[in-house]
Design a protein around this motif. Sequence first.
Motif: not given
Length: 156
Positions: A86-102
């Motif tokens: 999940l940390v790796e996925l989030l690191a790809q985005y500058e914009e906030p992401r929903l848990a569902r999207e992740l």
Amino acid sequence: MTSPSADTLRSRYVEQAASDLEDNRRRQQELTEKIKMLEQEEALLVDIMHLAERHEGARPAAPRPERKKPSPTREKAAQPLLGDLLVELLAQYEEPRLARELRDELMQKHPDRSPTPQVVRNTLESLVAKGRIQRHKQQRSVMYTSTESGPAGTDG
């Protein structure tokens, strides 16, 4: 002097405020109980994890004859932790992401993983508590971002 309609309006506001406060207190109590339950579950899981680690350390060096095939447990143990993914996925985005999207993206990139939405949310909240990611509330939505600056792979 106040008119009867102003008194009625004031009375309604007082009733609504009292009702809202009572609802708020009830919700706080529910959340407090839920936190206690989650803390107990966490303690139990930590105990289980420690027991499993001790059990792994107590195993003989030579594999047992019945273990010629790799066991599913071993395959799962070799997988990266959900939090790390999940940390790796989030690191790809500058914009906030929903848990569902992740969760959707995780399941797309790792079809062998199928965590429930609640497990993803719990893991994300755990990462927030550890300071590895940040939580953002936008209206009624909770979104998450990486604590790292910028997407992965960029010089920044």
